[in-house]
Design a protein around this motif. Structure first.
Motif, short mmCIF file in Angstrom:
data_model
loop_
_atom_site.label_atom_id
_atom_site.label_comp_id
_atom_site.label_asym_id
_atom_site.label_seq_id
_atom_site.Cartn_x
_atom_site.Cartn_y
_atom_site.Cartn_z
N ALA A 37 0.83 -1.22 0.00
CA ALA A 37 0.00 0.00 0.00
C ALA A 37 0.86 1.26 0.00
O ALA A 37 0.41 2.31 -0.49
CB ALA A 37 -0.93 0.00 1.20
N SER A 38 2.07 1.18 0.50
CA SER A 38 2.93 2.36 0.58
C SER A 38 3.72 2.61 -0.71
O SER A 38 4.35 3.65 -0.85
CB SER A 38 3.89 2.25 1.76
OG SER A 38 4.87 1.26 1.51
N LEU A 39 3.68 1.68 -1.65
CA LEU A 39 4.41 1.85 -2.91
C LEU A 39 3.83 2.99 -3.74
O LEU A 39 2.62 3.24 -3.69
CB LEU A 39 4.34 0.57 -3.75
CG LEU A 39 5.13 -0.64 -3.29
CD1 LEU A 39 4.80 -1.84 -4.16
CD2 LEU A 39 6.62 -0.36 -3.31
N PRO A 40 4.68 3.65 -4.52
CA PRO A 40 4.15 4.62 -5.49
C PRO A 40 3.18 3.91 -6.44
O PRO A 40 3.32 2.71 -6.71
CB PRO A 40 5.40 5.11 -6.23
CG PRO A 40 6.53 4.84 -5.28
CD PRO A 40 6.14 3.61 -4.52
N ALA A 41 2.23 4.63 -6.98
CA ALA A 41 1.14 4.05 -7.75
C ALA A 41 1.60 3.15 -8.90
O ALA A 41 1.12 2.02 -9.05
CB ALA A 41 0.24 5.14 -8.29
N LEU A 42 2.53 3.61 -9.71
CA LEU A 42 2.97 2.81 -10.86
C LEU A 42 3.72 1.57 -10.43
O LEU A 42 3.50 0.48 -10.98
CB LEU A 42 3.83 3.66 -11.81
CG LEU A 42 4.22 3.01 -13.12
CD1 LEU A 42 2.98 2.54 -13.90
CD2 LEU A 42 5.04 3.96 -13.97
N HIS A 43 4.56 1.68 -9.43
CA HIS A 43 5.29 0.51 -8.92
C HIS A 43 4.29 -0.51 -8.37
O HIS A 43 4.42 -1.71 -8.61
CB HIS A 43 6.25 0.91 -7.80
CG HIS A 43 7.43 1.71 -8.26
ND1 HIS A 43 7.46 2.45 -9.41
CD2 HIS A 43 8.64 1.89 -7.69
CE1 HIS A 43 8.62 3.04 -9.54
NE2 HIS A 43 9.36 2.72 -8.50
N PHE A 47 3.70 -4.26 -9.80
CA PHE A 47 3.89 -5.39 -8.89
C PHE A 47 2.62 -6.26 -8.83
O PHE A 47 2.71 -7.49 -8.91
CB PHE A 47 4.24 -4.89 -7.49
CG PHE A 47 4.34 -5.98 -6.48
CD1 PHE A 47 5.46 -6.79 -6.42
CD2 PHE A 47 3.30 -6.23 -5.59
CE1 PHE A 47 5.56 -7.82 -5.49
CE2 PHE A 47 3.38 -7.25 -4.66
CZ PHE A 47 4.51 -8.05 -4.62
N LEU A 48 1.47 -5.63 -8.68
CA LEU A 48 0.22 -6.39 -8.59
C LEU A 48 -0.09 -7.14 -9.88
O LEU A 48 -0.55 -8.29 -9.84
CB LEU A 48 -0.94 -5.46 -8.22
CG LEU A 48 -0.86 -4.84 -6.83
CD1 LEU A 48 -1.99 -3.84 -6.62
CD2 LEU A 48 -0.87 -5.90 -5.75
N LEU A 49 0.18 -6.53 -11.01
CA LEU A 49 -0.05 -7.21 -12.29
C LEU A 49 0.88 -8.41 -12.43
O LEU A 49 0.47 -9.47 -12.91
CB LEU A 49 0.16 -6.25 -13.46
CG LEU A 49 -0.90 -5.18 -13.65
CD1 LEU A 49 -0.46 -4.19 -14.74
CD2 LEU A 49 -2.24 -5.80 -14.00
#
Length: 94
Positions: A37-43, A47-49
């Motif tokens: 949750a703390s990762l920058p949006a694009l990272h 990662f989730l993909l």
């Protein structure tokens, strides 16, 4: 200088998430959720993909309009940030 600012922003975001996800009983999983949750949006999206939708680097690049190299770079940075975040949370006793 920019890297220091990025780390500061990440730590600030982590601090806001300190009490997040109380419904997750496993402490390690709670740390992982806070780190993601703390990762920058694009990272976070890359990662989730890669991890939850099992997409390859090429598929992620096409879906997000990135080059293959950029997709790989964002994924690697996301992994590094996750490991550091989880280590920090562990050291600070979250």
């Amino acid at each position: 200088m920019i890297q220091r600012i990025a780390v500061w922003c990440l730590r600030r975001k982590e601090a806001r998430l300190r009490d997040a996800f109380p419904e997750i009983e496993d402490q390690r999983m709670r740390r992982m959720h806070r780190a993601v949750a703390s990762l920058p949006a694009l990272h976070r999206e890359v990662f989730l993909l890669a991890r939850f939708e099992d997409l390859t680097t090429d598929e992620i690049a096409v879906r997000l309009g990135l080059s293959r190299r950029q997709a790989r770079k964002h994924f690697v940075y996301a992994l590094v940030m996750l490991v550091r975040s989880m280590d920090r949370q562990d050291r600070e006793g979250w």
